[in-house]
Design an enzyme around this catalytic site. Structure first.
Site, PDB file in Angstrom:
ATOM      1  CE  LYS A   1      -4.306   0.861   2.450  1.00 38.31           C
ATOM      2  NZ  LYS A   1      -4.861   0.842   3.804  1.00 38.31           N
ATOM      3  CB  VAL A   2       2.321   3.129  -2.545  1.00 32.49           C
ATOM      4  CG1 VAL A   2       3.219   4.334  -2.756  1.00 32.49           C
ATOM      5  CG2 VAL A   2       3.113   1.833  -2.599  1.00 32.49           C
TER       6      VAL A   2
END
Ligand code: E4P
Length: 218
Positions: free
Chosen positions: A83-84
């Protein structure tokens, strides 16, 4: 629409898995802070419960830092999705992860254009935050609907993940707006199960059954 559980709580994830409704899990630093312990160990446990995507969020704000953290998470299990956060460095990291075959979930998306860019960079999941937009008097569901429509029109492979879900109505609205996934807090999943008339009906059927058995035994 797939259902992900928005939690790092192992017991909640086990329950949703037993109900047969769990397609994946999203975690974030705030959800992790609620349970504590080792983030890696929690992620490994979650990945044993579900074979669906499990989002693990990076903390670094520079590209190399994000890549180091994400590569580390990706080694924990094959179903980890990195998750960015949406940002200039985030987009670059998403693009680099895509080149390496590591799946990503672009988080903290608040506009359709942000979601569009995340998809272009190669994110497999794009997460608009419905509740946080509603909180500032903007209709969060519009971003879900527009991205779902845009991805369909242009045959973009990324999936729209409705995040920051605050009530059961959000789930229905997200599904009807075309979201591919909704990530749901456990409490809201429980609320979705119940209806006062269902609960009342179960009590009444039990009562009538017991009465009928009593009469039959006379
Ligand atoms: C999940 O991917 C998001 O981090 C989460 O849904 C955010 O929810 P919140 O706005 O209730 O913190």
């Amino acid at each position: 629409m797939k259902i992900f559980l928005d939690t790092a709580d192992i017991e909640e994830i086990k329950i949703a898995a037993r109900w047969g409704v769990l397609d994946g899990v999203t975690t974030n630093p705030s959800l992790y802070a609620k349970v504590g312990g080792s983030y890696d160990a929690i992620l490994a446990q979650i990945c044993k419960i579900t074979s669906g995507p499990v989002s693990a969020e990076v903390i670094a704000e520079d590209v190399e830092g994000m890549l180091t953290e994400g590569r580390h998470f990706a080694k924990i299990a094959p179903n980890i999705v990195v998750k960015v956060p949406m940002s200039e460095t985030g987009l670059e990291a998403i693009s680099r992860f895509a080149d390496e075959g590591i799946k990503t979930n672009c988080t903290l998306v608040f506009s359709t254009n942000q979601g569009f860019l995340a998809a272009k960079a190669g994110a497999s999941l794009v997460s608009p935050f419905v509740g946080r937009l509603d909180d500032i008097n903007q209709d969060g569901m519009i971003v879900i609907r527009e991205l779902a429509e845009m991805f369909a029109i242009h045959e973009i492979q990324s999936e729209v993940l409705a995040a920051s879900i605050r009530n059961p109505l959000h789930v229905t609205q997200a599904a009807l707006a075309g979201a591919h996934v909704a990530t749901i807090p456990f409490k809201i999943l429980q609320q979705m199960v119940h209806h006062p008339l269902t609960d009342k009906g179960i009590v009444q059927f039990r009562k009538d059954w017991d009465e009928a058995r009593k009469n039959a035994a006379k």
